[in-house]
Design an enzyme around this catalytic site. Structure first.
Site, PDB file in Angstrom:
ATOM      1  N   LYS A  78      21.909   4.172 -52.790  1.00  0.00           N
ATOM      2  CA  LYS A  78      23.169   4.464 -52.092  1.00  0.00           C
ATOM      3  C   LYS A  78      23.916   3.146 -51.937  1.00  0.00           C
ATOM      4  O   LYS A  78      23.308   2.115 -51.612  1.00  0.00           O
ATOM      5  CB  LYS A  78      22.848   5.071 -50.719  1.00  0.00           C
ATOM      6  CG  LYS A  78      24.072   5.479 -49.915  1.00  0.00           C
ATOM      7  CD  LYS A  78      23.662   6.132 -48.602  1.00  0.00           C
ATOM      8  CE  LYS A  78      24.851   6.619 -47.801  1.00  0.00           C
ATOM      9  NZ  LYS A  78      24.447   7.256 -46.515  1.00  0.00           N
ATOM     10  N   SER A 161      26.523  11.802 -45.737  1.00  0.00           N
ATOM     11  CA  SER A 161      27.235  10.848 -46.561  1.00  0.00           C
ATOM     12  C   SER A 161      26.506  10.423 -47.837  1.00  0.00           C
ATOM     13  O   SER A 161      27.134   9.862 -48.726  1.00  0.00           O
ATOM     14  CB  SER A 161      27.539   9.594 -45.733  1.00  0.00           C
ATOM     15  OG  SER A 161      26.326   8.962 -45.329  1.00  0.00           O
ATOM     16  N   SER A 185      22.663  12.247 -42.705  1.00  0.00           N
ATOM     17  CA  SER A 185      23.144  11.954 -44.061  1.00  0.00           C
ATOM     18  C   SER A 185      22.104  11.932 -45.167  1.00  0.00           C
ATOM     19  O   SER A 185      22.470  11.806 -46.336  1.00  0.00           O
ATOM     20  CB  SER A 185      23.909  10.638 -44.074  1.00  0.00           C
ATOM     21  OG  SER A 185      25.201  10.852 -43.565  1.00  0.00           O
TER      22      SER A 185
HETATM   23  N1  GLN Z   1      28.061  13.478 -40.716  1.00  0.00           N
HETATM   24  C1  GLN Z   1      27.706  12.488 -39.746  1.00  0.00           C
HETATM   25  C2  GLN Z   1      28.857  11.530 -39.543  1.00  0.00           C
HETATM   26  O1  GLN Z   1      29.842  11.713 -40.157  1.00  0.00           O
HETATM   27  C3  GLN Z   1      26.457  11.748 -40.154  1.00  0.00           C
HETATM   28  C4  GLN Z   1      26.679  10.626 -41.099  1.00  0.00           C
HETATM   29  C5  GLN Z   1      25.454   9.843 -41.400  1.00  0.00           C
HETATM   30  O2  GLN Z   1      24.337  10.253 -41.086  1.00  0.00           O
HETATM   31  N2  GLN Z   1      25.661   8.669 -41.970  1.00  0.00           N
HETATM   32  O3  GLN Z   1      28.769  10.612 -38.783  1.00  0.00           O
END
Ligand code: GLN
Length: 508
Positions: A78, A161, A185
């Site tokens: 990532k 994400s 995420s």
């Molecule tokens: N969807 C969540 C956010 O937008 C989690 C994102 C994540 O775990 N990086 O913060």
């Protein structure tokens, strides 16, 4: 032998150990696939030369008698992990052209190793994977570069994400990838693409070199096809790191051995005998999509057949996890992202009057809308006069959310199960003008994140309704602190008895 892209981490590892194939051959095959499926948008950077060099080095290590399980198996990272030999953007225009002087600990441990220490696991990195900008989002649509398409239906999001990681594994471009999970995420994109992912206990993987979003929540983890493949990666990427102040001091773990170790009193037919799985009533609301409910119940029925007992439990502050997370995470983000001001990292506005003007223009140009929204929310909840009402209150509730889990684990159950997300992957562009809708969809992953618990997504079937479009559904399994082995054991038992995790999207 199967085609090389059809093989997971463990299978490739066995084929490499038996000299049936070389890392160079696997790497060449997967690089060609990455190019063939470029339109999915999974990658932000492909490093073909670097990958082939690493593959040669891996082949040489095996030829010299090194038997490390992961030597020569490809993956990609990532783009939130910094890398010395490749650009790192965190999915943001702010970091276009940025080069880190060092590798993140996770990158080094999975790859060539850390300078001056033992050799790394020897995996071959093909490049950097697309993600939401600074990991803020749930559909990969907040990437400043391009969206990622879900290989099961290209008109749908892959989740986020870690959307590039999930789509690349689901499309069989890679046997595994790294992801990060702050509020879901790893688990949510794994669920949306039909793969397996684990977010370990907070502190198990080093955050050194992982670009910070919300430091008290951020955790790295593997995303792959099976619990077994995840276990192999997690063993290599985890462990104490003195460069991360929140890294947990514990000896290196063999999660693969933990995954295989039999439960006391279990049998071959009932490997999960005696395992109590708690189902929080709050995780099965009336509004839960029937597609999700159906698949999750099918997964739970399989776990029961394997000997597990299902018990009803309650996590009464589940709904509060949303406002608590969306105060704490932006508060930490607003502080972490203050370093991106045009002075040391990445983008700087071309024209400005004075220093303050340079900061303003740089940040206005460099950050996308969602990142700006979070910085503003974070600055607001931390500001004088509002701190007690929002941030302090959220911290107190965070403790109560964690206490709810402890009450369950103390007497009622060993693991907790439920859906990962209230729906299957949605259509791209849906809800683009309503950020709150996306925040609400994080309801089932946020409680475990706030508590710092380990969690997994395990494929348990596909949407049956017309609107669901046959999209994959993940079962979430949550464990108590440092119970990764127990999670992986249960997920592995499920995957030995079922084949949901082996299904491949059409055309891949
Ligand atoms: N969807 C969540 C956010 O937008 C989690 C994102 C994540 O775990 N990086 O913060």
């Amino acid at each position: 032998m199967k085609a090389l892209h059809e093989m997971g981490v463990a299978e490739l590892s066995h084929a490499l150990a038996a000299s049936q194939v070389s890392s160079t051959e696997i790497t060449q095959h997967l690089l060609a696939r990455v190019t063939q499926h470029e339109a999915l948008g999974c990658f932000l950077h492909v490093d073909a030369d670097g990958a082939l060099q690493a593959a040669q080095a891996a082949d040489a290590r095996r030829a010299a008698g090194d038997t490390g399980a992961l030597i020569g198996v490809p993956l990609a990272h990532k783009d939130i992990f910094v890398t010395r030999d490749m650009p790192t953007t965190a999915g943001s225009k702010m970091l276009t052209g940025y080069r880190s002087p060092f590798d993140a600990t996770v990158v080094a441990r999975l790859g060539a190793g850390e300078a001056g220490t033992l050799p790394g696991a020897g995996m071959v990195s093909l490049g950097k994977l697309n993600c939401d900008e600074f990991a803020m989002g749930s559909g990969n649509e907040n990437s400043a570069y391009h969206p990622v398409h879900n290989p099961w239906d290209r008109s749908r999001v892959p989740g986020g994400s870690s959307g590039g990681s999930a789509a690349a594994v689901a499309a069989r471009l890679l046997p595994a990838a790294t992801g990060t999970d702050t509020g879901g995420s790893i688990r949510q994109p794994a669920s949306f693409t039909g793969i397996t992912g684990i977010k370990p206990t907070y502190g198990v993987c080093s955050r050194y070199g992982m670009i910070a979003f919300a430091s008290s929540l951020d955790q790295a983890g593997p995303m792959a096809r099976s619990a077994e493949d995840c276990a192999l990666l997690l063993s290599a990427m985890s462990g104490f790191d003195e460069r991360d102040a929140t890294s947990v001091q514990q000896p290196p773990q063999d999660f693969h051995a933990q995954m295989l170790s039999a439960r006391a009193g279990a049998s071959a037919a009932q490997p999960l005998k005696g395992l109590r799985i708690g189902l929080p009533v709050e995780f099965f609301p009336a509004a839960l999509a029937a597609d999700v409910n159906g698949a999750v119940r099918a997964g739970l029925a399989e776990l029961e057949k394997l000997g597990a007992t299902l018990v009803d439990v309650s996590l009464p502050r589940t709904e509060l996890a949303i406002p608590v997370y969306y105060i704490i995470a932006p508060a930490e983000a607003s502080s972490n992202l203050s370093r991106f001001d045009g002075v040391k990292f990445g983008h700087r506005a071309a024209q400005y009057d004075d220093l303050l003007d340079m900061y303003k223009k740089t940040r206005a140009e460099g950050f996308g809308a969602e990142v700006k929204r979070r910085i503003m929310i974070g600055a607001y909840v931390l500001s004088h006069g509002y701190y007690d009402a929002y941030y302090l209150q959220a911290q107190k509730l965070r403790r109560m959310i964690a206490d709810d889990f402890q009450r369950c684990f103390a007497t009622q159950c060993d693991l907790i199960a439920g859906p990962v997300a209230p729906t299957v992957a949605w259509k791209a562009g849906e809800g683009a003008d309503d950020p709150v809708k996306a925040y609400l969809a994080d309801i089932f992953t946020l409680p475990g994140s706030l508590a710092g618990l380990p969690g997994m997504s395990v494929p348990v079937g596909f949407a049956a309704s017309k609107e669901g479009g046959g999209m994959p559904v993940g079962l979430q399994l949550l464990g108590n602190y440092f119970q990764e082995g127990q999670l992986l054991h249960a997920a592995h038992a499920l995957q030995q008895a079922t084949d949901w995790h082996q299904k491949t999207p059409a055309g891949f």
